[in-house]
Write a protein that holds these residues in place. Structure first.
Motif, PDB file in Angstrom:
ATOM      1  N   HIS A 348      14.877  -0.183  26.449  1.00 18.23           N
ATOM      2  CA  HIS A 348      15.802  -1.280  26.188  1.00 18.23           C
ATOM      3  C   HIS A 348      16.415  -1.181  24.802  1.00 18.23           C
ATOM      4  N   ALA A 349      15.981  -0.185  24.020  1.00 19.39           N
ATOM      5  CA  ALA A 349      16.388  -0.183  22.614  1.00 19.39           C
ATOM      6  C   ALA A 349      16.207   1.192  22.002  1.00 19.39           C
ATOM      7  N   ILE A 350      16.951   1.387  20.908  1.00 18.38           N
ATOM      8  CA  ILE A 350      16.733   2.548  20.039  1.00 18.38           C
ATOM      9  C   ILE A 350      16.134   2.013  18.754  1.00 18.38           C
ATOM     10  N   TYR A 351      15.136   2.713  18.269  1.00 18.64           N
ATOM     11  CA  TYR A 351      14.450   2.279  17.060  1.00 18.64           C
ATOM     12  C   TYR A 351      14.718   3.294  15.952  1.00 18.64           C
ATOM     13  N   LEU A 352      15.377   2.821  14.883  1.00 17.29           N
ATOM     14  CA  LEU A 352      15.592   3.686  13.722  1.00 17.29           C
ATOM     15  C   LEU A 352      14.312   3.661  12.895  1.00 17.29           C
ATOM     16  N   ASP A 353      13.922   4.804  12.393  1.00 16.59           N
ATOM     17  CA  ASP A 353      12.733   4.892  11.542  1.00 16.59           C
ATOM     18  C   ASP A 353      13.179   4.632  10.099  1.00 16.59           C
ATOM     19  N   ALA A 354      13.017   3.378   9.668  1.00 22.42           N
ATOM     20  CA  ALA A 354      13.579   2.988   8.365  1.00 22.42           C
ATOM     21  C   ALA A 354      12.847   3.647   7.198  1.00 22.42           C
ATOM     22  N   ARG A 355      11.546   3.951   7.375  1.00 16.83           N
ATOM     23  CA  ARG A 355      10.830   4.612   6.261  1.00 16.83           C
ATOM     24  C   ARG A 355      11.393   6.014   6.025  1.00 16.83           C
ATOM     25  N   ALA A 356      11.773   6.708   7.110  1.00 19.21           N
ATOM     26  CA  ALA A 356      12.345   8.048   6.958  1.00 19.21           C
ATOM     27  C   ALA A 356      13.830   7.961   6.582  1.00 19.21           C
ATOM     28  N   PHE A 357      14.525   6.940   7.052  1.00 21.76           N
ATOM     29  CA  PHE A 357      15.949   6.746   6.751  1.00 21.76           C
ATOM     30  C   PHE A 357      16.117   6.429   5.266  1.00 21.76           C
ATOM     31  N   ILE A 361      12.798   3.464  -0.525  1.00 16.81           N
ATOM     32  CA  ILE A 361      12.406   2.050  -0.523  1.00 16.81           C
ATOM     33  C   ILE A 361      10.979   1.944   0.041  1.00 16.81           C
ATOM     34  N   PRO A 362      10.019   1.478  -0.766  1.00 17.45           N
ATOM     35  CA  PRO A 362       8.646   1.383  -0.264  1.00 17.45           C
ATOM     36  C   PRO A 362       8.516   0.242   0.756  1.00 17.45           C
ATOM     37  N   PRO A 363       7.498   0.299   1.653  1.00 20.12           N
ATOM     38  CA  PRO A 363       7.337  -0.754   2.662  1.00 20.12           C
ATOM     39  C   PRO A 363       7.285  -2.159   2.068  1.00 20.12           C
ATOM     40  N   THR A 364       6.760  -2.295   0.863  1.00 18.81           N
ATOM     41  CA  THR A 364       6.681  -3.631   0.242  1.00 18.81           C
ATOM     42  C   THR A 364       8.059  -4.194  -0.083  1.00 18.81           C
ATOM     43  N   LYS A 365       9.069  -3.359  -0.055  1.00 12.23           N
ATOM     44  CA  LYS A 365      10.440  -3.820  -0.328  1.00 12.23           C
ATOM     45  C   LYS A 365      11.281  -3.801   0.944  1.00 12.23           C
ATOM     46  N   PHE A 366      10.614  -3.802   2.088  1.00 12.65           N
ATOM     47  CA  PHE A 366      11.232  -4.037   3.390  1.00 12.65           C
ATOM     48  C   PHE A 366      12.407  -3.098   3.727  1.00 12.65           C
ATOM     49  N   PRO A 367      12.123  -1.802   3.864  1.00 12.56           N
ATOM     50  CA  PRO A 367      13.215  -0.867   4.196  1.00 12.56           C
ATOM     51  C   PRO A 367      13.894  -1.205   5.530  1.00 12.56           C
ATOM     52  N   GLY A 368      13.138  -1.761   6.468  1.00 10.75           N
ATOM     53  CA  GLY A 368      13.719  -2.109   7.776  1.00 10.75           C
ATOM     54  C   GLY A 368      14.739  -3.223   7.652  1.00 10.75           C
ATOM     55  N   LEU A 389       7.951  -6.861   7.620  1.00  9.27           N
ATOM     56  CA  LEU A 389       8.256  -8.294   7.677  1.00  9.27           C
ATOM     57  C   LEU A 389       7.613  -8.915   8.910  1.00  9.27           C
ATOM     58  N   MET A 390       7.742  -8.249  10.045  1.00  7.28           N
ATOM     59  CA  MET A 390       7.257  -8.827  11.301  1.00  7.28           C
ATOM     60  C   MET A 390       5.729  -8.823  11.385  1.00  7.28           C
ATOM     61  N   PHE A 391       5.103  -7.729  10.976  1.00 10.06           N
ATOM     62  CA  PHE A 391       3.661  -7.587  11.206  1.00 10.06           C
ATOM     63  C   PHE A 391       2.810  -7.619   9.938  1.00 10.06           C
ATOM     64  N   ALA A 455      19.834  -2.820  -9.023  1.00 11.71           N
ATOM     65  CA  ALA A 455      19.815  -1.358  -9.110  1.00 11.71           C
ATOM     66  C   ALA A 455      18.750  -0.793 -10.027  1.00 11.71           C
ATOM     67  N   ASN A 456      18.529  -1.389 -11.195  1.00 17.66           N
ATOM     68  CA  ASN A 456      17.628  -0.767 -12.156  1.00 17.66           C
ATOM     69  C   ASN A 456      16.242  -1.385 -12.221  1.00 17.66           C
ATOM     70  N   SER A 457      15.970  -2.361 -11.334  1.00 11.40           N
ATOM     71  CA  SER A 457      14.698  -3.070 -11.478  1.00 11.40           C
ATOM     72  C   SER A 457      13.531  -2.219 -11.010  1.00 11.40           C
ATOM     73  N   ALA A 458      12.334  -2.534 -11.520  1.00  9.98           N
ATOM     74  CA  ALA A 458      11.129  -1.809 -11.112  1.00  9.98           C
ATOM     75  C   ALA A 458      10.828  -2.140  -9.658  1.00  9.98           C
ATOM     76  N   GLY A 459      10.162  -1.268  -8.958  1.00 10.74           N
ATOM     77  CA  GLY A 459       9.780  -1.548  -7.566  1.00 10.74           C
ATOM     78  C   GLY A 459      10.717  -0.905  -6.584  1.00 10.74           C
ATOM     79  N   ASP A 460      11.847  -0.451  -7.051  1.00 11.76           N
ATOM     80  CA  ASP A 460      12.762   0.263  -6.180  1.00 11.76           C
ATOM     81  C   ASP A 460      13.018   1.602  -6.864  1.00 11.76           C
ATOM     82  N   SER A 461      12.654   2.674  -6.179  1.00 12.15           N
ATOM     83  CA  SER A 461      12.545   3.943  -6.876  1.00 12.15           C
ATOM     84  C   SER A 461      13.836   4.752  -6.906  1.00 12.15           C
TER      85      SER A 461
END
Ligand SMILES: Cc1ncc(COP(=O)(O)O)c(C=O)c1O
Length: 470
Positions: A348-357, A361-368, A389-391, A455-461
């Motif tokens: 029913h859907a295509i799932y983009l792999d946001a961590r690889a895309f 962006i680390p998971p804590t910063k919600f790449p999806g 975010l969901m889980f 753009a320049n803040s810590a937490g986003d690499s």
């Protein structure tokens, strides 16, 4: 002369009623998204060009369904619409007790409130978010036991929705039937990438459950799509009708929950089925308290009739072929250009792999969520994050689901979606992560709000040179 096999996907319907969709600009959409707290759920649908947020309740009904709705009956008790609905559900599932509910999560609420309690563990290939929430709401634990291949988005496996039978056997041996009220097999496995479960796996799961004396339930939302995958991928199933394959699945189970907003082809509705007279009585009592009288269960008579017709339309071969082929068309086109997706394409859907895309962006910063926002701003496409975010801590992947509503979009709409995804893929280094500013205690993804990380803040690499777009 060889037989002509068209390459074009031919929708197996003609369109006689149309709805306009609105074209906007990226600038307008960025403003709308900021006002919505960078959560696509909070957008107005009028501001969306192609809405792939969900395939749930968003399908187009057929003329047969509308005709059945006109001929429906709205009696409070004993409506003929209910008996047509019950007969259709029983014909496919074989379960004696059919309890209508206003949607799938209402069936989940009634089921888990009736059979589970604090300290229990519900085992599954993967529990959907609402299902997990209802398990946890009664104080029980939800434990996902997918096969190892399911944890690797790139790995191709014909039945990636399968449940790990050895892990199930071990968990049932350790916990015992006292602590496991039921095992829930989700077909197809939505959160795991819309991946199917094989009949062989369902048989092995059922045998394991029986040996441990634990009931097996199906989360049957996409039972028809699952049947099509079994027909086209599983040895010995090619000549069988989807309805017969579906019946085999239901025959292995002791009950099911269902959202008729998916393979019921309806805009609202669901049901709960069981073989167990005692459980059915308890569930009916709760139904009266929360949903309504047992012959309508939170639905209008017209909804019951729409589902009765829709369940059978979902099993038609031309429809299933078009649905699965057109979803794969989207997945294969973007994957060919290097876009990382969960392989193989789901039903029913295509799932983009946001961590690889978006590896910056680390998971804590919600790449999806960041990717879903980028698709909206670029091309007005609404999608949904299935990940951190969901889980929360249970998330093993960050995916963006592009769910295809049933019978709504044509191949040219899908071609446009492909163009937008490839454009965002080119610009991926400019996409930034997000910071959560508001969350609810349950199902936080529906109402969460964010602010973009500068753009320049810590937490986003990401390096400092790229200009923030989001
Ligand atoms: C696998 C699965 N289970 C349960 C549900 C819940 O159904 P509903 O949205 O009708 O409450 C969904 C909805 O998306 C689902 O995909």
């Amino acid at each position: 002369m060889s037989e002509f096999v068209p390459v074009a996907i031919i929708e197996p319907f003609r369109i006689r009623s149309v709805e306009p969709i609105r074209f906007g600009t990226p600038r307008e959409r960025r403003e709308k998204l900021a006002a919505a707290g960078w959560n696509p759920f909070r957008l107005h649908a009028d501001d969306v060009l192609i809405d792939l947020l969900t395939d749930s309740g968003t399908g187009a009904m057929s003329s047969q369904q509308w005709a059945a709705m006109i001929a429906s009956d709205e009696s409070y008790a004993g409506s003929p619409s209910f008996y047509r609905f019950e007969a259709a559900v029983q014909d496919i599932t074989g379960f004696p007790h059919v309890i209508p509910t206003h949607q799938g999560r209402a069936a989940e609420h009634i089921l888990f409130a009736s059979v589970a309690e604090r300290g229990d563990v519900v085992l599954s290939n993967t529990l959907f978010d609402t299902t997990r929430a209802h398990v946890e709401h009664v104080g029980a634990e939800g434990r996902d036991l997918p096969i190892a291949a399911a944890r690797d988005p790139r790995r191709r496996h014909p039945f990636k929705g399968n449940l790990d039978v050895d892990a199930l056997d071990a968990a049932l041996g350790e916990l015992g039937r006292e602590r496991v009220p039921l095992v829930l097999l989700t077909v197809t496995n939505n959160s795991g990438g819309g991946q199917p479960v094989s009949l062989a796996n369902a048989r092995a799961v059922a045998e394991t459950c029986r040996r441990h004396g634990v009931p097996l339930f199906l989360d049957a939302c996409r039972f028809a799509e699952n049947a099509w995958f079994v027909k086209t991928r599983e040895e010995g199933q090619a000549e069988r009708a989807p309805i017969d394959i579906a019946r085999d699945f239901f025959a292995l189970a002791d009950g099911c929950t269902m959202s008729a907003k998916k393979d019921g082809m309806a805009n609202i509705g669901g049901f709960l089925c069981t073989n167990d007279d005692l459980v059915a009585r308890q569930e009916e009592e709760l139904l009266i308290l929360t949903e309504g009288f047992p012959t309508y269960g939170g639905l209008a008579g017209r909804d019951l009739d729409a589902i009765a017709v829709g369940l059978n339309e979902a099993l038609e071969e031309d429809y299933l072929n078009y649905r699965i082929v057109s979803t794969a068309y989207l997945g294969n086109h973007i994957s060919k250009e290097g876009v990382p997706i969960v392989q193989p394409p789901g039903g029913h859907a295509i799932y983009l792999d946001a961590r690889a895309f978006l590896p910056h962006i680390p998971p804590t910063k919600f790449p999806g969520v960041a990717l879903a926002c980028a698709l909206y701003v670029e091309g007005g496409i609404r999608s949904v994050e299935i990940g951190t975010l969901m889980f929360g801590e249970h998330a093993t992947m960050d995916l963006v689901r592009l769910a295809i509503p049933r019978r709504v979009y044509t191949q040219s709409h899908i071609d446009y979606v492909i163009e937008v995804i490839l454009e965002v893929w080119q610009k991926r280094a400019q996409i930034r992560g997000l910071e959560l500013t508001h969350q609810a205690p349950f199902l936080r993804h529906f109402t969460a709000r964010f602010k973009p990380i500068e753009a320049n803040s810590a937490g986003d690499s990401v390096g400092t040179k790229e200009k923030a777009k989001l």
